[in-house]
Design a protein around this motif. Structure first.
Motif, PDB file in Angstrom:
ATOM      1  N   SER A 595       0.981  -1.174  -0.099  1.00 48.77           N
ATOM      2  CA  SER A 595       0.053   0.025  -0.077  1.00 48.77           C
ATOM      3  C   SER A 595       0.983   1.230   0.030  1.00 48.77           C
ATOM      4  CB  SER A 595      -1.000  -0.162   1.289  1.00 48.77           C
ATOM      5  OG  SER A 595      -1.674   1.417   1.231  1.00 48.77           O
ATOM      6  N   ASN A 596       1.751   1.253   0.973  1.00 50.74           N
ATOM      7  CA  ASN A 596       2.687   2.521   1.043  1.00 50.74           C
ATOM      8  C   ASN A 596       3.628   2.592  -0.360  1.00 50.74           C
ATOM      9  OD1 ASN A 596       1.540   2.937   3.520  1.00 50.74           O
ATOM     10  ND2 ASN A 596       3.271   1.962   4.482  1.00 50.74           N
ATOM     11  N   SER A 600      -0.019   3.413  -3.686  1.00 49.35           N
ATOM     12  CA  SER A 600      -0.429   4.975  -3.376  1.00 49.35           C
ATOM     13  C   SER A 600      -0.167   5.718  -4.706  1.00 49.35           C
ATOM     14  CB  SER A 600       0.207   5.316  -2.108  1.00 49.35           C
ATOM     15  OG  SER A 600       1.833   5.048  -2.925  1.00 49.35           O
ATOM     16  N   ASN A 601       0.408   5.012  -5.883  1.00 47.20           N
ATOM     17  CA  ASN A 601       0.893   5.819  -6.816  1.00 47.20           C
ATOM     18  C   ASN A 601      -0.338   5.825  -7.870  1.00 47.20           C
ATOM     19  OD1 ASN A 601       3.477   6.348  -6.072  1.00 47.20           O
ATOM     20  ND2 ASN A 601       3.982   4.204  -6.983  1.00 47.20           N
ATOM     21  N   PRO A 603      -4.195   5.205  -6.736  1.00 44.27           N
ATOM     22  CA  PRO A 603      -5.225   4.959  -5.556  1.00 44.27           C
ATOM     23  C   PRO A 603      -6.440   4.401  -6.108  1.00 44.27           C
ATOM     24  CG  PRO A 603      -4.748   7.304  -5.663  1.00 44.27           C
ATOM     25  CD  PRO A 603      -3.715   6.488  -6.391  1.00 44.27           C
ATOM     26  N   HIS A 607      -5.574  -1.864  -6.490  1.00 45.89           N
ATOM     27  CA  HIS A 607      -6.099  -2.393  -5.088  1.00 45.89           C
ATOM     28  C   HIS A 607      -5.459  -3.430  -4.907  1.00 45.89           C
ATOM     29  CE1 HIS A 607      -9.230   0.829  -5.400  1.00 45.89           C
ATOM     30  NE2 HIS A 607      -9.455   0.198  -6.429  1.00 45.89           N
ATOM     31  N   SER A 634     -10.360  -1.256   4.052  1.00 50.12           N
ATOM     32  CA  SER A 634      -9.478  -0.320   4.200  1.00 50.12           C
ATOM     33  C   SER A 634     -10.135   0.625   5.632  1.00 50.12           C
ATOM     34  CB  SER A 634      -9.295   0.800   3.041  1.00 50.12           C
ATOM     35  OG  SER A 634      -8.883   0.212   2.068  1.00 50.12           O
ATOM     36  N   SER A 647      -4.820   1.653   3.352  1.00 50.59           N
ATOM     37  CA  SER A 647      -5.480   2.218   2.263  1.00 50.59           C
ATOM     38  C   SER A 647      -5.386   1.344   0.897  1.00 50.59           C
ATOM     39  CB  SER A 647      -5.134   3.549   1.886  1.00 50.59           C
ATOM     40  OG  SER A 647      -5.182   4.464   2.847  1.00 50.59           O
ATOM     41  N   ASN A 648      -6.515   1.286   0.043  1.00 41.41           N
ATOM     42  CA  ASN A 648      -6.641   0.439  -1.048  1.00 41.41           C
ATOM     43  C   ASN A 648      -6.491  -1.007  -0.694  1.00 41.41           C
ATOM     44  OD1 ASN A 648      -7.261   2.910  -2.640  1.00 41.41           O
ATOM     45  ND2 ASN A 648      -4.859   2.923  -2.454  1.00 41.41           N
TER      46      ASN A 648
END
Length: 701
Positions: A595-596, A600-601, A603, A607, A634, A647-648
């Motif tokens: 995720s990090n 995140s590139n 979003p 997923h 999430s 996230s995601n």
């Protein structure tokens, strides 16, 4: 000569292959011949057990394995290895005396393709084989052979008379060993009607039983030994037909060539017309080593000697036509991956199954699974009609890799895969298996029960998720996961998905990095970007703490969403149950960095989901789940562990009941019974379990 330079691949014989030593095979055959010598007296002893059976080295089919070359050169190999690898064999005086006498024996080679029908009034297979042996002995010393009619009328062809006649012709004293090699036993397949074979009560004919009955009678003669080799289709030997002592057949374990064997082969082989030109010097430039060429050939042919020889011939013709050797390994591999190369190289060996009945197609699918998962099978002494795997491998032109004298593994060289995978009659399952075999390196992929379990989970998941037929598991994920529901499956196609080793997992690690729980930023970027780009299923080389056990991509039909799915197969059949801490550790090491560092590139599009597949959850986990599968999306936290889903991302925990929906309970129980330890050397899967697995796969197509 080549008539058309536009034809890239021509299998014209260009070189004289060098003979590669096979020390283990020599040792094994020597042991079996010694066993025959030691037990021969039982044939004459009326009080000996009726269950005694002769020990004869026997190698049916095993196409291109070098069986004829091995047998013809066996005595030379005996002399060569008598002071090295055979030294341990001659550890006692009896074996040493036997080995010394064997080194001075005479070999008589008999090709059963030259077997001729006898006159109508005497259609005896035994007499025809005796005459062929006599004819070969005369040919060996360069004297005229007595005509069949004259021999039939004047010579009483009894075993004792024949052996005495052979010794006289070959100038062999009675105390000297005579080793007879019967080659091309498959010629008996074509001799129905030519001889009066023994028939069973229901009228069936088994020419191999007649043949081995003849060999058994000859074995009563002192100092005579036999090796039987050759190809046959659907070879079945019903020992129940044979009256009296039986023939015990031991397979000549001619294994494929290793990389070092192929190097030796390339360095010993020379152009036929110019003996001073070595094959490796023609094919390899200064920037392309013999070792690299050997690795490329092993990858392509699986080390089957006949395929190696044919592939080298084709590469030589190509190189000589263009007047330039290979500069890099990738260039050589690129040539060998061409459809034309694979089709022509495999042409003499492969037998298509497009016209096979459903039973044969089922057997083919089982053999593909055995080849991919490296599941061994047993060949018992008494080969009968129930030994369907043995017959199927013969009839389909596949190759058996010998593990020990009674245990074999199915090997499907990559040059064969290209010929099989275009058959229109194959199901999606067979196409997935073939695609996996095409990508898989030669060395072992699934080497434990964990690997087999993960492979079955991966295939099952892909078939269920890509199926156009409604199924409970896909509906379960739709109910649990908002992201999965938005994917609007079935996924496009679906194109056959392949197994592939996980990117980065097999790379060497420094000692300081070995204890890390997850990969670094650059490693995760490489792994996920590869997964996003290819339609593959990634499975790590080894069970480790750095990644999920399975990794694959799901693409929505309109390409608006991509879901990276990691599968953690926790528990398996370990005694300890899987608790919350184990599940959270899996989630943290996978979901957090992905995720990090990656998701995140993008979003809105990318997923990630982790599915925990457990065969044994802890009681507190089962109680918390309420015996139902659970999805944490999430932002949701697992209070007992103070862990928040990134996230995601989503975490799906399958309860044991739903694990059994994914993998049938009977299959789970069968897998547990089949393997007794975490990394067994062998696991007897059994054909019934494999049939159940295959039927389970096909039910979702």
């Amino acid at each position: 000569m080549m008539t058309n330079l536009g034809e890239r691949w021509v299998p014209r014989d260009t070189f004289k292959p060098g003979f590669v030593d096979r020390e283990e095979d020599v040792y094994r055959v020597t042991e079996e011949l010694y066993e025959l010598q030691e037990c021969r007296k039982q044939l004459w002893d009326p009080s000996s057990s009726s269950y005694y059976r002769l020990t004869i080295p026997f190698s049916p089919h095993m196409f291109g394995s070098g069986k004829t070359t091995f047998c013809v050169n066996y005595l030379e190999l005996i002399r060569r290895f008598s002071e090295t690898s055979l030294a341990s064999f001659a550890s006692n005086s009896s074996k040493k005396e036997f080995l010394d006498r064997l080194k001075t024996s005479t070999l008589l080679y008999v090709d059963l393709r030259d077997l001729e029908q006898t006159d109508p009034e005497e259609r005896s297979l035994e007499w025809a084989i005796y005459y062929l042996m006599f004819k070969n002995a005369c040919s060996r010393i360069g004297v005229p052979v007595m005509r069949k009619r004259q021999a039939f009328e004047t010579v009483e062809m009894e075993p004792s008379n024949l052996v005495a006649l052979l010794r006289d012709k070959l100038n062999i004293p009675t105390n000297q060993y005579l080793l007879v090699v019967f080659d091309e036993i498959g010629a008996l397949d074509e001799s129905y009607g030519e001889f009066d074979f023994e028939r069973t009560q229901d009228g069936e004919v088994f020419p191999y039983n007649d043949f081995f009955g003849i060999v058994r009678r000859l074995c009563k003669q002192d100092n005579v030994f036999f090796i039987v080799v050759g190809k046959s289709e659907g070879l079945r030997i019903k020992n129940s037909v044979t009256v009296g002592p039986r023939v015990l057949l031991h397979f000549i374990s001619l294994s494929p060539l290793s990389s070092s064997n192929i190097v030796e082969f390339l360095e010993k082989s020379h152009l036929e017309e110019q003996f001073h030109y070595r094959v490796c010097d023609i094919l390899c430039s200064s920037s392309f080593s013999v070792n690299e060429l050997s690795e490329a050939l092993l990858e392509c042919t699986g080390g089957v000697p006949g395929l190696v020889t044919r592939a080298v011939n084709m590469l030589l013709n190509f190189v000589q036509t263009r007047g330039q050797p290979f500069m890099l390994k990738d260039e050589c591999l690129s040539c060998m991956n061409e459809d034309g190369f694979q089709r022509i190289c495999a042409e003499p060996f492969i037998q298509h199954i497009s016209t096979s009945d459903e039973d044969k197609k089922t057997e083919f699918g089982i053999l593909l699974m055995m080849a991919l998962f490296h599941i061994p099978f047993k060949v018992y002494d008494e080969l009968n009609s129930e030994s369907y795997l043995f017959d199927a491998i013969n009839e389909m032109g596949l190759y058996r890799y010998p593990i020990d004298q009674d245990t074999f593994q199915v090997l499907i060289p990559k040059v064969f895969v290209g010929n099989f995978e275009y058959l229109s009659s194959l199901s999606l399952l067979e196409k997935i298996l073939l695609g996996s075999l095409k990508l898989e390196p030669v060395d072992c992929f699934f080497s434990s029960k964990c690997r087999v379990f993960e492979g079955i989970v991966a295939i099952r998941l892909i078939l269920m998720l890509s199926s156009k037929v409604r199924n409970e598991f896909r509906e379960l994920l739709c109910q649990l996961s908002a992201i999965f529901k938005e994917m609007k499956l079935p996924i496009r196609g679906p194109s056959p998905l392949d197994y592939m080793r996980s990117v980065g997992v097999s790379e060497s690690r420094s000692e300081s990095n070995k204890n890390r729980k997850t990969y670094g930023s650059n490693e995760w970027n490489k792994i996920i970007q590869e997964a996003l780009y290819f339609d593959k299923v990634y499975i790590p080389v080894e069970t480790n703490s750095h990644s999920p056990d399975i990794l694959f991509k799901l693409q929505s039909p309109d390409e608006s969403k991509v879901l990276i799915v990691g599968v953690a197969c926790k528990g398996r059949w370990n005694s300890e149950r899987v608790g919350w801490s184990d599940i959270i550790e899996e989630a943290e090491k996978f979901l957090v960095p992905v995720s990090n560092q990656v998701l995140s590139n993008a979003p809105d599009k990318n997923h990630c989901m982790l599915i925990v597949v457990s065969t044994k959850l802890a009681f507190n986990v089962s109680r918390e789940l309420g015996d139902q599968s659970r999805c944490y999306s999430s932002g949701m936290s697992i209070e007992s562990e103070s862990f928040t889903i990134p996230s995601n991302c989503e975490l799906v925990i399958l309860c044991e009941r739903d694990v059994e929906m994914l993998i049938d309970k009977e299959i789970l129980n069968g897998l547990e019974r089949a393997f007794s330890s975490d990394r067994p050397l062998f696991g007897d899967f059994g054909p019934d379990l494999l049939r159940r697995v295959r039927h389970s796969f096909l039910s979702w197509q």
